[in-house]
Design a protein around this motif. Structure first.
Motif, PDB file in Angstrom:
ATOM      1  N   ARG A 115       3.296   7.157   3.165  1.00 23.98           N
ATOM      2  CA  ARG A 115       3.291   5.922   3.939  1.00 23.98           C
ATOM      3  C   ARG A 115       3.316   4.745   2.970  1.00 23.98           C
ATOM      4  O   ARG A 115       2.559   4.726   1.999  1.00 23.98           O
ATOM      5  CB  ARG A 115       2.039   5.866   4.796  1.00 23.98           C
ATOM      6  N   SER A 116       4.199   3.811   3.244  1.00 23.04           N
ATOM      7  CA  SER A 116       4.180   2.548   2.502  1.00 23.04           C
ATOM      8  C   SER A 116       4.039   1.424   3.513  1.00 23.04           C
ATOM      9  O   SER A 116       4.609   1.476   4.602  1.00 23.04           O
ATOM     10  CB  SER A 116       5.444   2.371   1.647  1.00 23.04           C
ATOM     11  N   GLU A 117       3.235   0.452   3.140  1.00 29.15           N
ATOM     12  CA  GLU A 117       3.038  -0.733   3.975  1.00 29.15           C
ATOM     13  C   GLU A 117       3.140  -1.946   3.066  1.00 29.15           C
ATOM     14  O   GLU A 117       2.686  -1.911   1.921  1.00 29.15           O
ATOM     15  CB  GLU A 117       1.656  -0.732   4.623  1.00 29.15           C
ATOM     16  N   ASN A 118       3.727  -2.994   3.600  1.00 29.86           N
ATOM     17  CA  ASN A 118       3.799  -4.234   2.840  1.00 29.86           C
ATOM     18  C   ASN A 118       3.940  -5.417   3.779  1.00 29.86           C
ATOM     19  O   ASN A 118       4.326  -5.266   4.930  1.00 29.86           O
ATOM     20  CB  ASN A 118       4.965  -4.203   1.848  1.00 29.86           C
ATOM     21  N   ARG A 139       0.867  -1.185   0.000  1.00 29.13           N
ATOM     22  CA  ARG A 139       0.000   0.000   0.000  1.00 29.13           C
ATOM     23  C   ARG A 139       0.897   1.225   0.000  1.00 29.13           C
ATOM     24  O   ARG A 139       1.784   1.338   0.857  1.00 29.13           O
ATOM     25  CB  ARG A 139      -0.904   0.013   1.232  1.00 29.13           C
ATOM     26  N   LEU A 140       0.660   2.121  -0.934  1.00 29.24           N
ATOM     27  CA  LEU A 140       1.404   3.376  -1.013  1.00 29.24           C
ATOM     28  C   LEU A 140       0.396   4.510  -0.913  1.00 29.24           C
ATOM     29  O   LEU A 140      -0.645   4.491  -1.588  1.00 29.24           O
ATOM     30  CB  LEU A 140       2.159   3.483  -2.343  1.00 29.24           C
ATOM     31  N   ARG A 141       0.732   5.504  -0.100  1.00 33.88           N
ATOM     32  CA  ARG A 141      -0.209   6.612   0.114  1.00 33.88           C
ATOM     33  C   ARG A 141       0.560   7.912   0.292  1.00 33.88           C
ATOM     34  O   ARG A 141       1.557   7.950   1.008  1.00 33.88           O
ATOM     35  CB  ARG A 141      -1.039   6.312   1.353  1.00 33.88           C
ATOM     36  N   LEU A 142       0.091   8.955  -0.357  1.00 35.01           N
ATOM     37  CA  LEU A 142       0.645  10.293  -0.165  1.00 35.01           C
ATOM     38  C   LEU A 142      -0.508  11.254  -0.001  1.00 35.01           C
ATOM     39  O   LEU A 142      -1.358  11.377  -0.889  1.00 35.01           O
ATOM     40  CB  LEU A 142       1.514  10.716  -1.359  1.00 35.01           C
ATOM     41  N   ASP A 143      -0.572  11.925   1.145  1.00 37.26           N
ATOM     42  CA  ASP A 143      -1.576  12.964   1.355  1.00 37.26           C
ATOM     43  C   ASP A 143      -0.992  14.156   2.067  1.00 37.26           C
ATOM     44  O   ASP A 143       0.034  14.060   2.710  1.00 37.26           O
ATOM     45  CB  ASP A 143      -2.777  12.558   2.206  1.00 37.26           C
ATOM     46  N   ARG A 144      -1.724  15.232   1.940  1.00 38.64           N
ATOM     47  CA  ARG A 144      -1.380  16.438   2.689  1.00 38.64           C
ATOM     48  C   ARG A 144      -2.215  16.407   3.950  1.00 38.64           C
ATOM     49  O   ARG A 144      -3.426  16.234   3.913  1.00 38.64           O
ATOM     50  CB  ARG A 144      -1.700  17.682   1.875  1.00 38.64           C
ATOM     51  N   GLU A 145      -1.544  16.571   5.083  1.00 39.13           N
ATOM     52  CA  GLU A 145      -2.222  16.617   6.378  1.00 39.13           C
ATOM     53  C   GLU A 145      -1.829  17.930   7.036  1.00 39.13           C
ATOM     54  O   GLU A 145      -0.722  18.053   7.549  1.00 39.13           O
ATOM     55  CB  GLU A 145      -1.803  15.433   7.248  1.00 39.13           C
ATOM     56  N   GLY A 146      -2.734  18.882   7.001  1.00 35.83           N
ATOM     57  CA  GLY A 146      -2.425  20.203   7.569  1.00 35.83           C
ATOM     58  C   GLY A 146      -1.267  20.837   6.834  1.00 35.83           C
ATOM     59  O   GLY A 146      -1.335  21.061   5.632  1.00 35.83           O
ATOM     60  N   ASP A 147      -0.193  21.095   7.556  1.00 39.58           N
ATOM     61  CA  ASP A 147       0.964  21.762   6.954  1.00 39.58           C
ATOM     62  C   ASP A 147       2.091  20.768   6.620  1.00 39.58           C
ATOM     63  O   ASP A 147       3.241  21.149   6.522  1.00 39.58           O
ATOM     64  CB  ASP A 147       1.481  22.870   7.866  1.00 39.58           C
ATOM     65  N   GLN A 148       1.726  19.492   6.455  1.00 46.84           N
ATOM     66  CA  GLN A 148       2.725  18.468   6.140  1.00 46.84           C
ATOM     67  C   GLN A 148       2.256  17.571   4.999  1.00 46.84           C
ATOM     68  O   GLN A 148       1.058  17.390   4.788  1.00 46.84           O
ATOM     69  CB  GLN A 148       2.965  17.549   7.343  1.00 46.84           C
TER      70      GLN A 148
END
Length: 151
Positions: free
Chosen positions: A99-102, A86-95
């Motif tokens: 995240r990668s999971e396997n 699982r690969l995920r890229l998001d904006r959370e507030g000012d960051q």
């Protein structure tokens, strides 16, 4: 003999130039494309891949996160169990949060190596944090980097 040495040096110089050019091309790839390429590579290796990318990801700091995406993909292929990622890229507030999971290979006894260290150094230099956790059958890499465009 001198001619052979001179020829060998030219070959080494050409190889270095080619490597630099290739690296420069990768640095110029937009982060959403990096993530798509990573997902495609993992799928080609037979993994079930979930990919989630924020619609504004082109603005994410690719200098810090691009190498993390590439290295985490390499680690998934090298140390993973080969079933899912699982690969995920998001904006959370000012960051920006990547995240990668396997799944982990049953026989994976690898200790943290230079890949995790180099990713940590790169992310830290950008003002962020990186953590890596192997918990049973799951390996998670978590990188957070400030969104400099929103400061």
């Amino acid at each position: 003999m001198r001619e052979h040495i001179a020829h060998a040096r030219r070959e080494v110089d050409q190889a270095r130039s080619g490597t630099r050019a290739l690296a420069a091309r990768f640095r110029g790839v937009p982060l959403p494309d990096e993530l798509e390429n990573a997902a495609d590579l993992l799928r080609a290796a037979g993994l079930r891949v979930e990919l989630a990318v924020d619609t504004g990801a082109a603005a994410a700091p690719r200098e810090a996160l691009g190498p993390v995406v590439r290295e985490s993909t390499t680690n998934i292929l090298k140390h993973g169990g080969g079933r899912f990622a699982r690969l995920r890229l998001d904006r959370e507030g000012d960051q920006w949060h990547y995240r990668s999971e396997n799944d982990r290979a049953a026989d994976d006894t690898a200790r943290p190596g230079t890949g995790i260290e180099s990713m940590t150094t790169r992310v830290s230099a950008a003002g962020g944090t990186l953590s890596a956790l192997g918990d049973g059958e799951l390996f998670t890499l978590d990188a957070r980097v400030p969104d400099r465009g929103r400061s």
